[in-house]
Design a protein around this motif. Structure first.
Motif, PDB file in Angstrom:
ATOM      1  N   MET A 128       0.845  -1.200   0.000  1.00 12.11           N
ATOM      2  CA  MET A 128       0.000   0.000   0.000  1.00 12.11           C
ATOM      3  C   MET A 128       0.876   1.244   0.000  1.00 12.11           C
ATOM      4  SD  MET A 128      -2.868   1.155   2.673  1.00 12.11           S
ATOM      5  CE  MET A 128      -3.825  -0.203   2.061  1.00 12.11           C
ATOM      6  N   HIS A 181       2.119   4.971   0.627  1.00 15.01           N
ATOM      7  CA  HIS A 181       1.926   5.783   1.823  1.00 15.01           C
ATOM      8  C   HIS A 181       1.280   7.116   1.495  1.00 15.01           C
ATOM      9  CE1 HIS A 181       5.239   7.506  -0.149  1.00 15.01           C
ATOM     10  NE2 HIS A 181       5.461   8.391   0.776  1.00 15.01           N
ATOM     11  N   ASP A 229      -4.788   6.287   5.060  1.00 15.07           N
ATOM     12  CA  ASP A 229      -5.488   5.045   5.344  1.00 15.07           C
ATOM     13  C   ASP A 229      -6.430   5.263   6.531  1.00 15.07           C
ATOM     14  OD1 ASP A 229      -6.363   2.518   5.701  1.00 15.07           O
ATOM     15  OD2 ASP A 229      -4.459   1.719   6.441  1.00 15.07           O
ATOM     16  N   PHE A 286      -9.042   3.601   7.450  1.00 13.13           N
ATOM     17  CA  PHE A 286      -9.326   2.367   8.191  1.00 13.13           C
ATOM     18  C   PHE A 286      -8.200   2.056   9.173  1.00 13.13           C
ATOM     19  CE2 PHE A 286      -9.230  -2.126   8.995  1.00 13.13           C
ATOM     20  CZ  PHE A 286     -10.555  -2.445   9.187  1.00 13.13           C
ATOM     21  N   GLY A 287      -6.967   2.191   8.687  1.00 15.10           N
ATOM     22  CA  GLY A 287      -5.817   1.944   9.550  1.00 15.10           C
ATOM     23  C   GLY A 287      -5.825   2.878  10.747  1.00 15.10           C
ATOM     24  N   ALA A 288      -6.139   4.154  10.514  1.00 14.27           N
ATOM     25  CA  ALA A 288      -6.155   5.109  11.618  1.00 14.27           C
ATOM     26  C   ALA A 288      -7.174   4.705  12.663  1.00 14.27           C
ATOM     27  CB  ALA A 288      -6.470   6.503  11.083  1.00 14.27           C
ATOM     28  N   LEU A 290      -8.324   1.641  13.159  1.00 11.16           N
ATOM     29  CA  LEU A 290      -7.835   0.414  13.800  1.00 11.16           C
ATOM     30  C   LEU A 290      -6.887   0.758  14.941  1.00 11.16           C
ATOM     31  CD1 LEU A 290      -7.579  -2.693  13.795  1.00 11.16           C
ATOM     32  CD2 LEU A 290      -5.686  -2.439  12.198  1.00 11.16           C
ATOM     33  N   GLY A 291      -5.960   1.662  14.649  1.00 13.45           N
ATOM     34  CA  GLY A 291      -5.020   2.082  15.689  1.00 13.45           C
ATOM     35  C   GLY A 291      -5.752   2.667  16.881  1.00 13.45           C
ATOM     36  N   LEU A 329      -7.393   0.022  19.010  1.00 10.72           N
ATOM     37  CA  LEU A 329      -6.404  -0.676  19.838  1.00 10.72           C
ATOM     38  C   LEU A 329      -6.053   0.177  21.054  1.00 10.72           C
ATOM     39  CD1 LEU A 329      -4.067  -2.140  17.086  1.00 10.72           C
ATOM     40  CD2 LEU A 329      -5.580  -3.398  18.605  1.00 10.72           C
ATOM     41  N   PHE A 330      -5.894   1.469  20.810  1.00  8.23           N
ATOM     42  CA  PHE A 330      -5.553   2.344  21.927  1.00  8.23           C
ATOM     43  C   PHE A 330      -6.671   2.365  22.965  1.00  8.23           C
ATOM     44  CE2 PHE A 330      -5.458   6.526  23.982  1.00  8.23           C
ATOM     45  CZ  PHE A 330      -4.252   6.375  24.642  1.00  8.23           C
ATOM     46  N   PHE A 351      -8.685   0.115  23.608  1.00 10.42           N
ATOM     47  CA  PHE A 351      -8.637  -1.146  24.318  1.00 10.42           C
ATOM     48  C   PHE A 351      -7.687  -1.049  25.508  1.00 10.42           C
ATOM     49  CE2 PHE A 351      -8.488  -5.832  24.263  1.00 10.42           C
ATOM     50  CZ  PHE A 351      -9.851  -6.022  24.194  1.00 10.42           C
ATOM     51  N   THR A 352      -6.545  -0.397  25.300  1.00  7.15           N
ATOM     52  CA  THR A 352      -5.609  -0.268  26.420  1.00  7.15           C
ATOM     53  C   THR A 352      -6.212   0.596  27.531  1.00  7.15           C
ATOM     54  OG1 THR A 352      -4.487   1.704  25.605  1.00  7.15           O
ATOM     55  CG2 THR A 352      -3.661  -0.413  24.832  1.00  7.15           C
ATOM     56  N   LEU A 379      -8.437  -1.514  29.577  1.00  2.00           N
ATOM     57  CA  LEU A 379      -7.665  -2.367  30.482  1.00  2.00           C
ATOM     58  C   LEU A 379      -7.130  -1.571  31.667  1.00  2.00           C
ATOM     59  CD1 LEU A 379      -5.863  -4.455  27.776  1.00  2.00           C
ATOM     60  CD2 LEU A 379      -7.322  -5.356  29.579  1.00  2.00           C
ATOM     61  N   PHE A 406       1.910   4.694  11.480  1.00  2.00           N
ATOM     62  CA  PHE A 406       1.810   6.032  12.074  1.00  2.00           C
ATOM     63  C   PHE A 406       3.207   6.577  12.359  1.00  2.00           C
ATOM     64  CE2 PHE A 406      -1.738   3.430  13.869  1.00  2.00           C
ATOM     65  CZ  PHE A 406      -2.737   3.923  13.046  1.00  2.00           C
ATOM     66  N   ILE A 429       0.896  -0.746  19.121  1.00  2.00           N
ATOM     67  CA  ILE A 429      -0.240  -0.381  18.267  1.00  2.00           C
ATOM     68  C   ILE A 429       0.239  -0.112  16.842  1.00  2.00           C
ATOM     69  CG2 ILE A 429      -1.938   1.437  17.847  1.00  2.00           C
ATOM     70  CD1 ILE A 429      -2.320   1.640  20.853  1.00  2.00           C
ATOM     71  N   THR A 451      -0.983  -2.350  13.552  1.00  2.00           N
ATOM     72  CA  THR A 451      -1.656  -1.692  12.435  1.00  2.00           C
ATOM     73  C   THR A 451      -0.831  -1.818  11.152  1.00  2.00           C
ATOM     74  OG1 THR A 451      -2.446  -0.116  14.063  1.00  2.00           O
ATOM     75  CG2 THR A 451      -2.838   0.417  11.768  1.00  2.00           C
ATOM     76  N   ARG A 471      -2.197  -3.514   7.752  1.00  2.00           N
ATOM     77  CA  ARG A 471      -2.611  -2.610   6.673  1.00  2.00           C
ATOM     78  C   ARG A 471      -1.566  -2.351   5.602  1.00  2.00           C
ATOM     79  NH1 ARG A 471      -7.426  -2.255   5.655  1.00  2.00           N
ATOM     80  NH2 ARG A 471      -7.227  -0.167   4.807  1.00  2.00           N
ATOM     81  N   MET A 472      -0.300  -2.608   5.879  1.00  2.00           N
ATOM     82  CA  MET A 472       0.724  -2.079   4.970  1.00  2.00           C
ATOM     83  C   MET A 472       1.508  -3.167   4.249  1.00  2.00           C
ATOM     84  SD  MET A 472       0.985   1.437   6.061  1.00  2.00           S
ATOM     85  CE  MET A 472       2.695   1.863   5.964  1.00  2.00           C
ATOM     86  N   ARG A 473       1.037  -4.384   4.233  1.00  2.00           N
ATOM     87  CA  ARG A 473       1.795  -5.433   3.556  1.00  2.00           C
ATOM     88  C   ARG A 473       1.754  -5.212   2.040  1.00  2.00           C
ATOM     89  NH1 ARG A 473      -1.297 -10.016   4.898  1.00  2.00           N
ATOM     90  NH2 ARG A 473      -2.683  -8.605   6.021  1.00  2.00           N
ATOM     91  N   ILE A 521       0.200  -4.426  23.969  1.00  2.00           N
ATOM     92  CA  ILE A 521      -1.065  -3.715  24.040  1.00  2.00           C
ATOM     93  C   ILE A 521      -1.907  -4.233  25.208  1.00  2.00           C
ATOM     94  CG2 ILE A 521      -3.250  -3.337  22.836  1.00  2.00           C
ATOM     95  CD1 ILE A 521      -1.650  -3.500  20.216  1.00  2.00           C
ATOM     96  N   PRO A 569      -1.102  -1.831  29.994  1.00  2.00           N
ATOM     97  CA  PRO A 569      -1.997  -0.985  30.781  1.00  2.00           C
ATOM     98  C   PRO A 569      -2.135  -1.440  32.227  1.00  2.00           C
ATOM     99  CG  PRO A 569      -3.016  -1.534  28.697  1.00  2.00           C
ATOM    100  CD  PRO A 569      -1.769  -2.338  28.773  1.00  2.00           C
ATOM    101  N   ILE A 570      -1.970  -2.742  32.481  1.00  2.00           N
ATOM    102  CA  ILE A 570      -2.120  -3.221  33.854  1.00  2.00           C
ATOM    103  C   ILE A 570      -0.956  -2.730  34.716  1.00  2.00           C
ATOM    104  CG2 ILE A 570      -2.532  -5.249  35.280  1.00  2.00           C
ATOM    105  CD1 ILE A 570      -4.564  -5.238  33.254  1.00  2.00           C
ATOM    106  N   ASP A 589       6.721  -0.015  -5.268  1.00  2.00           N
ATOM    107  CA  ASP A 589       6.186  -0.950  -4.294  1.00  2.00           C
ATOM    108  C   ASP A 589       6.415  -2.360  -4.810  1.00  2.00           C
ATOM    109  OD1 ASP A 589       5.420   1.058  -2.673  1.00  2.00           O
ATOM    110  OD2 ASP A 589       3.386   1.211  -3.467  1.00  2.00           O
TER     111      ASP A 589
END
Ligand code: HEM
Ligand code: CU
Lengths: 199, 539
Positions: free
Chosen positions: A1, A3, A7, A9-11, A13-14, A17-18, A20-21, A24, B112, B178, B182, B186-188, B212, B216-217, B523
């Motif tokens: 992909m 750059h 993206d 969707f990727g943003a 997704l990140g 995940l955050f 989620f932390t 927790l 990112f 994270i 990601t 997403r980037m393969r 991840i 946090p714990i 690419d």
């Protein structure tokens, strides 16, 4: 992909995940809560009765409203309605301030009654009570910090919208900040019954 | 496949046109960030080594030798904190992960890039806070790196600041995790299916999930220590109704999985090096990839094995013991697969391979001694003795530490365009290997004989073996110094390193050396697996 294209969707997704932390992180406090609730059910019940249900319920409504505004701001920006987006974001931040103000009133009332960490009253009282209020201050304090962080992020996105860095074509940052705001709301939805409504 | 040649001045070192320190500390290029991590991590490693040598020097003979008891407590605490949070956790993922992962996937950067730079800054800020805590307030923390309450809530040393620094380091670790998850999703590059991802990157994927889900714990646990100290909530204080054992649970719910943050990337490095230096495709690719995930998952449920002696129920002890044994299975799968890969391979014993081979041996010794600790009956005998110290050094240093050096010899020439000299590398490795075993095997024996850990003084019957261990530490440090000096000199002035001298089939070997800023001119389209040497056209 490549750059070059963004993206979205990727943003997101990140961001998920955050979030989620963050869940927790609060999960750790709730873990302590559940262990100590099992140990001191009676004191937790009595402690909960001492919290002010009116303050708590009002704040729940305020926060839910703010979440609604936030969600609407996402639809607004997608429609390209810059003005509406900005006023909805302002509404969200306004609600956040009301929330924090009520929290301030609530905490001062408690502190006024001698209930605060390490206070003589709590040290002399039954151990379970001091644990309950310890957890109460810890959880609501941590949540309050998240409200403040969320408001700062909201204000920052508002500036981005104003400058048209964020617009109908590229709004994933706004969506992500809104997601964060929903999380802050969600955590409160757990705090409210656990601390205020416990029997 | 084009093999262009560039000099050490070429590639990402210069083709952004920018130089000077600003072009590094504000760069979002994953390669520059990876190298910055590497420099920091290595500096802290040297600090940690120095402290370790001082601990050993104090223990060379019974009675006070070079420091006071209080200083000794600070020494092993700071040694532990530096080695764990500043060296081994970020070590491979943040430095070599950043250098290699995007290229192995065929991406131009991580998902990112700015977050990536931010997490490097967080790492530096956290590290500075930890270092400041040593010299301010009530003096360096003396709690051990585990910060156990009630002592950590009461001691007057500068625990709050140190713990806050570690909190920030945790944030940095989460953001790296994270970013990697990601990026991998997403980037393969086209054709880079899940079963064509190199095993190093696979291991980072499993690691990132642990980062991840577990970090946090520890974050909240550390915040709790700070609030206990500042506000006195009493959550872990029995006189107030709190329970100190809850702290241990929360601490190990993170810190046991953190052990896998430390070891999984090392295993990934080995999985990439062994096939290349055996000239054979890896044996059991899928099992190795899958066992990384299995280790990450099963490893999350075994924290209780650190607490057998703290008064758990017998049932609890049995369950945790059983689960602990389960984790040994995927680890053993990896070891058997590495060995099978080498079987009938044409093995070339160059520096990366030597470090990889010693990894397998040392990690196996560490893992087997782990089984002794995982079985409750034997653990109760050796709990909190030098046996434990020997065990975790075998796993962490013999494992991850040696993998780190293997990775350095394997990949760094690619990024510098120059290589180290082979002979000093081997001499350094021999000294490290011998010194290591003299030092830590002796510690294990000492532990078996009953010498406790974190003790300033010991009985006279332990004197001889302690002397041996200390001499071992000197031999090992001599080896470390030779290895690092040789790398440093070679990478700056050594012979040019061009093309694909190791004969790797993963994507990083198909691009110019050093890699250009964007990694790939076009690419790439992936048509073969990471260990398909014929498919990659490697002779
Ligand atoms: C020259 C290298 C090293 C030497 C001489 C050394 C030596 C020691 C010694 C003597 C102790 C104290 C044992 C005790 O009394 O409990 C110790 C503890 C420790 N070391 Fe090392 N070590 C070295 C390298 C490492 C590395 C590479 C790591 C990490 C990967 C590491 C991690 C630790 C940890 C976590 C502790 C526990 C601290 C504590 O008990 O609080 N060490 N080391
Ligand atoms: Cu463990």
């Amino acid at each position: 992909m490549s750059h070059l294209e963004k993206d979205a969707f990727g943003a997101k997704l990140g961001m998920w995940l955050f979030l989620f932390t963050e869940i927790l992180l609060f999960g750790g406090v709730f873990l302590l809560y559940s262990v100590y609730l099992a140990k001191y059910p009676k004191e937790f019940g009595l402690g909960g009765k001492q919290l002010d249900l009116v303050y708590g319920a009002t704040n729940t409504v305020v926060l839910l409203t703010s979440s609604l505004f936030a969600a609407m701001s996402v639809t607004a920006i997608k429609r390209g309605a810059k003005k509406a987006t900005l006023s909805l974001l302002t509404g969200t931040i306004g609600c956040a301030f009301i929330f924090l103000f009520i929290k301030y009133l609530e905490w001062s009332a408690k502190i006024h009654h001698g209930i605060y960490p390490n206070s003589p009253k709590l040290i002399e009282g039954p151990p379970g009570e001091s644990i309950f209020f310890g957890l109460y201050y810890l959880t609501t304090g941590l949540h309050g910090i998240h409200v403040i962080i969320g408001s700062v992020l909201m204000a920052w996105t508002a500036v981005m919208v104003q400058r048209e860095v964020l617009h109908a074509g590229d709004n994933v940052t706004l969506e992500n900040v809104t997601l964060y705001w929903h999380l802050v709301d969600l955590v409160w939805i757990f705090i409210f019954p656990l601390y205020y409504l416990i029997l | 496949m084009s093999q262009e040649t560039a000099t050490a001045e070429g590639g990402f070192w210069s083709d952004s046109g920018k130089t000077g320190i600003g072009s590094w500390i504000f760069s979002t290029d994953h390669k520059r960030i990876g190298l910055m991590y590497l420099y920091c991590v290595l500096s802290f490693f040297m600090v940690g080594v120095l402290l370790g040598v001082l601990i050993r020097l104090e223990l060379i003979a019974p009675g006070p030798t070079i420091v006071t008891a209080q200083t000794y407590n600070a020494l092993f605490t700071v040694h532990g904190v530096v080695m764990i949070f500043l060296f081994i956790i970020p070590g491979i993922p943040a430095s070599f992960g950043n250098l290699v992962l995007p290229i192995q996937l065929g991406a131009r950067d991580v998902a990112f890039p700015r977050v990536n730079l931010f997490s490097w800054w967080l790492y530096v800020i956290g590290a500075v806070i930890v270092l400041v805590s040593l010299f301010t307030g009530g003096g360096a923390p003396d709690t051990g790196w585990t910060f156990y309450v009630p002592f950590s809530a009461r001691t007057t040393t500068n625990v709050s600041l140190a713990v806050f620094g570690v909190f920030i380091l945790g944030f940095s670790s989460i953001l790296t995790g994270i970013n990697f998850v990601t990026t991998i999703h997403r980037m393969r590059a086209p054709g880079m299916t899940w079963t064509r991802i190199p095993l190093f990157t696979w291991s980072l994927y499993a690691t990132a999930w642990v980062q991840i889900l577990a970090t946090p714990i520890i974050a909240i646990t550390l915040l709790l220590v700070v609030t206990e100290r500042i506000l006195g909530l009493g959550l872990f204080d029995p006189s107030r109704g709190g329970d100190p054992i809850m702290f241990q649970h929360m601490f190990w719910i993170y810190s046991h999985p953190a052990v896998y943050i430390m070891i999984l990337p090392g295993m990934g490095v080995i999985s990439d090096i062994i096939p290349v230096f055996s000239r054979k495709p890896i044996f059991g690719y899928k099992m190795i990839a899958f066992s990384s995930l299995a280790i990450a998952a099963a490893g999350s449920a075994v924290w209780g094995h650190h607490m057998y002696t703290s008064g758990m129920s017998d049932l609890g002890v049995m369950v945790f013991s059983f689960l602990t044994f389960l984790v040994a299975i995927p680890s053993a799968i990896k070891v058997f697969n590495w060995v099978s890969t080498m079987y009938k391979g044409s093995i070339s014993l160059e520096a990366p391979m030597l470090f990889a081979l010693s990894f397998i041996l040392l990690f196996s010794i560490g893992g087997l001694s782990g089984l002794i600790l995982g079985a409750a009956s034997t653990d109760i005998h050796v709990h909190d003795t030098h046996f434990v110290v020997g065990h975790f050094h075998y796993v962490m240093f013999g494992g991850t530490g040696f993998a780190f050096f293997a990775a350095a010899h394997y990949w760094l020439p690619k990024y510098f365009g120059r290589r180290y000299e082979e002979k000093p590398a081997i001499i350094g490795w021999v000294l490290m290997f011998i010194g290591f075993n003299v030092l830590y095997f002796t510690m294990q024996v000492l532990g078996m004989e009953g010498m406790p850990r974190r003790y300033y003084d010991y009985l006279p019957e332990f004197a001889r073996l302690n002397f041996v261990a200390t001499v071992g530490s000197w031999i090992m440090v001599a080896g470390i110094l030779i290895v690092l000096w040789n790398l440093w000199r070679g990478l700056l002035k050594g012979e040019p390193f061009t093309g694909n001298p190791w004969g790797g089939a993963t994507l990083e070997w198909s691009i110019p050396t050093p890699p250009p800023t964007e990694n790939f001119e076009e690419d790439p389209v992936v048509t073969h697996g990471p260990y398909d040497f014929k498919g990659a056209g490697v002779p």
